[in-house]
Motif scaffolding. Structure first.
Motif, short mmCIF file in Angstrom:
data_model
loop_
_atom_site.label_atom_id
_atom_site.label_comp_id
_atom_site.label_asym_id
_atom_site.label_seq_id
_atom_site.Cartn_x
_atom_site.Cartn_y
_atom_site.Cartn_z
N UNK A 241 -1.59 -17.75 64.51
CA UNK A 241 -0.27 -18.23 64.95
C UNK A 241 -0.36 -19.72 65.24
N UNK A 242 0.60 -20.49 64.75
CA UNK A 242 0.63 -21.91 65.14
C UNK A 242 1.60 -22.06 66.29
N UNK A 243 1.35 -23.11 67.11
CA UNK A 243 2.15 -23.35 68.30
C UNK A 243 1.63 -22.52 69.46
N UNK A 244 2.07 -22.87 70.66
CA UNK A 244 1.73 -22.09 71.86
C UNK A 244 2.91 -22.16 72.83
N UNK A 245 4.09 -22.38 72.26
CA UNK A 245 5.32 -22.43 73.06
C UNK A 245 5.97 -21.07 73.12
#
Ligand code: NDP
Length: 450
Positions: A241-245
């Protein structure tokens, strides 16, 4: 000089027209390209959609508003940013779409997002038109007081153009429950009305259960439907998964819940690779790190002693890739890396994270690819359910909303299959574009030349 109009019904002529009318807006050109490439052949086969100025009207927003947002920083300096609201298409209902606070925001980005939103909202089956907005304000490093003053000043202008029956914004990158709360409070103060003018509100004052989780959960419900359609399941799959928002966190949560192993996440500085998998406890740490501490994903690598690289997370062995950060994060290069690493499914949590060329590489390599307008529609779907609850002064339980979300994502999947099946292959991009288009186009034709 010749009249400005579409020369003929071809992708080239459409692109020529939008580039002439909107030079520099490259993200908007890209979004129109991606949609029209599949819509034009469909219109050629269906006479009722020809000769109604439909395409010209579909690619021109009904209204774009640009405004000054003056504010004062904690050091007493007067500062100015730019605000945007693009009300793209109201054929199906009030404009609906989020607000993004990020330094990269400009008119072209807001237009691409509002254009995409029109088809996405149509796919949900809910009565929602398409819009989007935001500001080039950078929330990173700002104090809570600065965020509040900025959100209030933004609403001082935006309130003229929105209401619970005309245009209902929500959050997006850089705009979460905190910013939504400040904007809602300011709208209430300016208008002396307590109405559902914005979604993504806190649960105490009209928010819907599952709204925070909805985009990430909906993404996994969609991925599961795609895999089931091939007699496979998400259980046991290796996920990146990209991002961590917001979207990334709840995509990770639902992936773990469904028995997948999430091995990578990222932020705009770099990516962590945890070969043991991110479990519930580690995910709680990420939520605290990003939502409360407003820290960097690098700190995860230090705490859990895993790999961290200052690059995107795509060059690792995985079954499922979920881009949940930003537009154009998967170009030809990353698409090839994913294919070489044996990915079987790429589903977009973010809006337009794959370039047109990247999508072609994935599709030609037999990877099942889902465009954001289908796979990330869970967010706006639950926003639509928040509007229904507000209008009826109701608050549904978590399970009620979650079940509706599951149904909506499954129905979207069915529509993609209906319009995207070619032999034993499903082109989800084609299916989503055509299904989204038909409903908007029928409503536009029925409402006349407006
Ligand atoms: P958040 O602001 O909560 O999180 C964004 C995440 O993406 C952060 O981890 C951020 O890193 C990272 N990021 C932002 N820009 C870049 C970049 N240029 N390169 C790499 N990483 C980047 O936003 P959301 O999770 O809400 O939104 C993510 C995507 O999902 C967007 O495309 C949005 O439009 C889309 N979306 C969101 C919906 C929602 O309900 N929130 C609904 C449908 C789509 P950092 O912390 O370093 O800034």
């Amino acid at each position: 000089m010749e009249d400005i109009r579409l020369k003929d019904l071809s992708l080239d002529s459409i692109l020529e027209l939008i580039k002439f009318r909107n030079p520099e807006q490259k993200e908007f050109h890209q979004a129109v390209h991606e949609v029209m490439e599949t819509i034009v052949p469909f219109i050629k086969d269906h006479k009722k959609y020809q000769n109604t100025g439909l395409i010209e009207r579909l690619i021109e927003p009904e209204r774009s508003v640009l405004f000054r947002v003056p504010w004062e920083d904690d050091n007493g300096n007067y500062r100015v940013n730019r605000g945007f609201r693009v009300q793209f298409n109201s054929a199906l209902g009030p404009y609906k779409g989020g607000l993004r606070f990020h330094p990269s925001v400009n008119l072209g980005i807001v237009k691409f997002l509002a254009f995409e939103q029109t088809f996405k909202n149509s796919l949900t089956g809910l009565p929602l038109g398409g819009g989007k907005g935001g500001s080039d304000f950078n929330p990173r490093g700002k104090s809570d007081a600065e965020i509040m003053r900025y959100s209030q000043s933004f609403m001082n202008e935006l309130h003229r153009y929105v209401s619970n029956v005309t245009d209902v914004p929500a959050g997006d990158i850089g705009v979460g429950e905190r910013e939504v709360g400040y904007m809602f409070g300011q709208y209430k103060r300016l208008t002396a009305e307590f109405t559902g003018v914005i979604t993504g509100k806190g649960l105490a004052y009209g928010g819907s259960k599952v709204r925070t989780q909805s985009t990430g959960y909906g993404l996994l419900y969609f991925v599961n439907a795609m895999l089931r359609n091939r007699d496979e399941s998400i259980e046991g799959k290796k996920v990146v998964i990209s991002g961590s928002g917001n979207v990334a966190q709840f995509a990770c949560e639902k992936a773990i819940d469904l028995g997948a192993k999430v091995v990578a996440m990222s932020d705009s500085n770099g990516a962590i690779y945890d070969k043991d998998g991110i479990d519930e406890e580690k995910l709680e740490y990420i939520k605290h790190l990003k939502n409360v501490k407003r820290g960097r994903i690098k700190e995860y690598a230090e705490k859990y002693n895993c790999e961290y690289k200052e690059i995107n997370p795509w060059n690792v062995d995985c079954d499922v890739a979920l881009p949940c950060a930003a537009e154009n994060e998967i170009t030809e290069k990353e698409a090839k890396q994913l294919v070489n690493n044996n990915v079987i499914c790429v589903a977009e949590g973010a809006n337009m994270p794959c370039t047109v060329k990247a999508i072609k590489i994935l599709q030609e390599s037999g990877v099942i690819y889902a465009p954001g307008k289908a796979s990330n529609a869970g967010g706006v779907a639950v926003s639509g359910l928040e509007m229904t609850q507000n209008a009826n002064r109701l608050s549904w339980s978590f399970n009620t909303v979650d079940e509706r979300l599951i149904n909506i994502m499954q129905r979207i999947h069915k529509k993609c299959v209906k319009y995207g099946t070619n032999g034993n292959q499903i082109n989800y991009l084609k299916g989503a574009n055509i299904a989204g288009f038909i409903k908007v186009a029928d409503a536009m034709i029925a409402q006349g030349n407006v």
